[in-house]
Design an enzyme around this catalytic site. Structure first.
Site, PDB file in Angstrom:
ATOM      1  CG  ASP A 106      -5.340 -64.983  70.445  1.00 24.16           C
ATOM      2  OD1 ASP A 106      -4.870 -65.819  69.883  1.00 24.16           O
ATOM      3  OD2 ASP A 106      -4.937 -63.586  70.699  1.00 24.16           O
ATOM      4  CE  LYS A 116     -10.810 -69.422  68.204  1.00 28.16           C
ATOM      5  NZ  LYS A 116     -10.382 -68.271  68.937  1.00 28.16           N
ATOM      6  CB  ALA A 152      -6.801 -67.924  63.093  1.00 29.25           C
ATOM      7  N   GLY A 153      -4.021 -68.867  64.166  1.00 30.61           N
ATOM      8  CA  GLY A 153      -2.966 -69.976  64.195  1.00 30.61           C
ATOM      9  C   GLY A 153      -3.004 -70.703  65.812  1.00 30.61           C
ATOM     10  CG  HIS A 154      -4.492 -73.971  66.424  1.00 30.96           C
ATOM     11  ND1 HIS A 154      -5.683 -73.219  66.437  1.00 30.96           N
ATOM     12  CD2 HIS A 154      -4.469 -75.112  66.099  1.00 30.96           C
ATOM     13  CE1 HIS A 154      -6.362 -74.225  65.453  1.00 30.96           C
ATOM     14  NE2 HIS A 154      -5.370 -75.097  65.518  1.00 30.96           N
ATOM     15  CB  THR A 155       1.740 -74.106  68.791  1.00 35.22           C
ATOM     16  OG1 THR A 155       2.325 -72.688  68.126  1.00 35.22           O
ATOM     17  CG2 THR A 155       3.003 -74.938  68.665  1.00 35.22           C
ATOM     18  CD  GLN A 182      -9.841 -64.469  63.252  1.00 39.99           C
ATOM     19  OE1 GLN A 182     -10.887 -64.659  62.616  1.00 39.99           O
ATOM     20  NE2 GLN A 182      -8.607 -64.717  62.907  1.00 39.99           N
ATOM     21  NE  ARG A 221       0.095 -58.180  66.562  1.00 41.27           N
ATOM     22  CZ  ARG A 221      -0.909 -57.907  65.946  1.00 41.27           C
ATOM     23  NH1 ARG A 221      -1.102 -56.573  65.969  1.00 41.27           N
ATOM     24  NH2 ARG A 221      -1.764 -58.672  65.419  1.00 41.27           N
ATOM     25  CG  ASP A 229      -3.507 -73.523  83.861  1.00 41.34           C
ATOM     26  OD1 ASP A 229      -4.330 -73.483  83.109  1.00 41.34           O
ATOM     27  OD2 ASP A 229      -2.181 -73.476  83.696  1.00 41.34           O
TER      28      ASP A 229
HETATM   29  P1  IMP Z   1      -6.646 -59.037  60.703  1.00 45.02           P
HETATM   30  O1  IMP Z   1      -7.641 -60.167  61.090  1.00 45.02           O
HETATM   31  O2  IMP Z   1      -5.363 -59.387  60.474  1.00 45.02           O
HETATM   32  O3  IMP Z   1      -7.537 -58.126  59.711  1.00 45.02           O
HETATM   33  O4  IMP Z   1      -6.587 -58.179  61.993  1.00 45.02           O
HETATM   34  C1  IMP Z   1      -7.743 -57.318  62.791  1.00 45.02           C
HETATM   35  C2  IMP Z   1      -7.759 -57.398  64.348  1.00 45.02           C
HETATM   36  O5  IMP Z   1      -8.091 -58.638  64.704  1.00 45.02           O
HETATM   37  C3  IMP Z   1      -6.363 -57.178  64.934  1.00 45.02           C
HETATM   38  O6  IMP Z   1      -6.494 -56.429  66.144  1.00 45.02           O
HETATM   39  C4  IMP Z   1      -5.752 -58.532  65.164  1.00 45.02           C
HETATM   40  O7  IMP Z   1      -4.729 -58.219  66.280  1.00 45.02           O
HETATM   41  C5  IMP Z   1      -6.937 -59.177  65.444  1.00 45.02           C
HETATM   42  N1  IMP Z   1      -6.823 -60.748  65.229  1.00 45.02           N
HETATM   43  C6  IMP Z   1      -6.792 -61.305  63.921  1.00 45.02           C
HETATM   44  N2  IMP Z   1      -6.830 -62.668  63.835  1.00 45.02           N
HETATM   45  C7  IMP Z   1      -6.799 -62.624  65.366  1.00 45.02           C
HETATM   46  C8  IMP Z   1      -6.490 -64.165  66.248  1.00 45.02           C
HETATM   47  O8  IMP Z   1      -6.582 -65.311  65.851  1.00 45.02           O
HETATM   48  N3  IMP Z   1      -6.637 -63.721  67.459  1.00 45.02           N
HETATM   49  C9  IMP Z   1      -6.511 -62.682  67.918  1.00 45.02           C
HETATM   50  N4  IMP Z   1      -6.684 -61.661  67.547  1.00 45.02           N
HETATM   51  C10 IMP Z   1      -6.775 -61.643  66.204  1.00 45.02           C
END
Ligand code: IMP
Length: 426
Positions: A13, A16, A39-42, A222, A301, A331
């Site tokens: 987060d 990226k 992962a994901g972004h808007t 990540q 979350r 900022d």
């Molecule tokens: P998983 O990748 O769903 O197995 O989650 C394992 C850990 O990686 C957890 O603490 C998630 O919150 C964290 N996590 C997985 N993907 C992301 C992401 O894109 N951003 C931030 N944390 C992530």
């Protein structure tokens, strides 16, 4: 441009998505090389809002080829929804603009069920998308790959082989029911049919593009401290998030990479469980969350927020051989009287400047901080580095000096134009 790998340097987060979007303009081909729809972004383009979890955002630009590499685990239903949503918004998703590696592994319904059920006993705070269990099956050699998904006979054979074992594990150990073999077969055959046109040996596609002199961009998900080998194990994701994985997860060798760009948020956030030494459980932490909109883009979350952590950053920079930084969300720090930066951890008498492998065993770490003066001004309208407030420039210089690398990009707001290039480094 050159061939560039983009990785997160913290716990994900870092912003990226925006940097990938900026560099996509200068690239011909974009590859996603690990992770999945955790992962994901808007992205906001004009008046259209697009949420992407799997397909590289390059798909929003014309004439770019977007690839999901072999290192990614794919939920085919989510991927198909993403393709359809893009089409509805008028974007072209065709075999000419999008390819999926035939070797990428598929997230199956039992992976999601296992991920959910296990996270109640072994609290990692996963995203519940089945990522870990899918990578587990890949390593165990019982995974289903995209090449299997698009071949009805192979799919049936693979599901037949694994079904009883998964059923037994789910019902006896995890005490959950509801896995239906026939339903799964029918549904996945259909998903395979829809995705088949895009499935190819993407390593060959990337190699050809490279030989034609095209600029390649490799998009990580990540961050370095969530890496399966080098992160805060066991509180990590189940893939390698570091730059080396760009090679493995795309099917290329390391000599093809010119530059590694590390994305570093001006403070630190983390979602899910696990050690976070600079976490702020106070008003400043809440302020960072509110001003930075720090809520997970995949699960919604609230993110845990804290000061910048040079120990975690040094570690990420080393394991990914990062060439330059992109400092994001600067900022968000405007208006703070002072800004703290952790330079080392202290456990008893021991001072740790490097990330220890057993960070989880040090719940009562003390931190060694530097404290820098803040700045009052809103900086989102500034486009020239020299026009930034003196204390803001001093903060950037402090980060560069202490990490030994330069910032190639500074982001001062979520919009594409809210970006400063301090010096043209590549
Ligand atoms: P998983 O990748 O769903 O197995 O989650 C394992 C850990 O990686 C957890 O603490 C998630 O919150 C964290 N996590 C997985 N993907 C992301 C992401 O894109 N951003 C931030 N944390 C992530």
């Amino acid at each position: 441009m050159a061939n560039v790998v983009i990785v997160g340097t913290q716990w994900g987060d870092e912003g990226k998505g925006k940097v990938v979007d900026l560099l996509t303009e200068r690239s011909d081909l974009v590859v996603r090389f690990q992770g999945g729809n955790n992962a994901g972004h808007t992205l906001v383009v004009g008046d259209k809002k697009v949420i992407l979890h799997l397909i590289p955002s390059g798909i929003l630009h014309k004439e770019k080829l977007c690839i999901i590499g072999s290192g990614v685990v794919i939920d085919p239903e989510i991927l198909l929804d993403e393709i359809n949503a893009l089409r509805q918004k008028g974007y072209v998703v065709s075999p000419e603009s999008f390819a999926i590696s035939d070797r990428a592994h598929v997230i199956m319904p039992y992976h999601k069920m296992i991920d959910h059920a296990r996270d109640t006993t072994q609290r990692i705070g996963t995203t519940g998308r089945g990522i870990g269990p899918a990578y587990e099956d890949k390593a165990r050699r019982t995974g289903i790959r995209m090449i299997d998904l698009i071949n009805e006979d192979m799919l049936k054979k693979k599901i037949e082989n694994i079904f009883d074992e998964k059923q037994e594990y789910l019902s006896t150990i995890l005490k959950i029911k509801g896995l239906d073999k026939e339903e799964m077969l029918v549904k996945f055959k259909d998903l395979g049919k829809h995705l088949k046109p895009y499935v190819r040996d993407t390593s060959i596609v990337i190699d050809k593009a490279s030989k034609q002199g095209k600029n390649l961009l490799f998009e990580g998900a990540q961050g370095g401290n969530l890496d399966m080998d080098y992160g805060t194990y066991p509180y990590v994701t189940s893939s390698n998030t570091i730059a080396g994985q760009a090679c493995v997860g795309s099917g290329i060798g390391p000599t093809m990479i010119d530059i590694v760009l590390g994305i570093c948020k001006a403070y630190t956030t983390r979602v899910g469980e696990g050690p976070f030494p600079t976490e702020l459980n106070d008003e400043t932490g809440e302020r960072l969350r509110a001003f930075g909109g720090e809520y997970g883009s995949t699960t919604g979350r609230p993110r845990r927020c804290g000061w910048l952590d040079l120990v975690a950053l040094r570690h990420s920079i080393r394991i990914s051989s990062i060439s330059y930084l992109a400092i994001t969300k600067l900022d968000v720090l405007s208006g703070l009287k002072t800004i703290k930066v952790a330079t080392a951890y202290k456990s008893g008498e021991a001072i740790m400047e490097d990330m220890p492998a057993d960070l989880c065993m040090h719940p009562n770490l003390e931190l060694v901080f530097d404290e820098l003066p803040g700045w009052e001004e809103n900086i989102s309208d500034i486009r020239q580095y020299d026009e930034l407030p003196e204390n803001c420039k001093a903060y950037i210089s402090y980060i560069e000096k202490n990490l030994g690398i330069d910032a190639a990009i500074v982001s001062v707001g979520p919009k594409r134009e809210e970006t400063i290039i301090p010096k043209e480094l590549f």
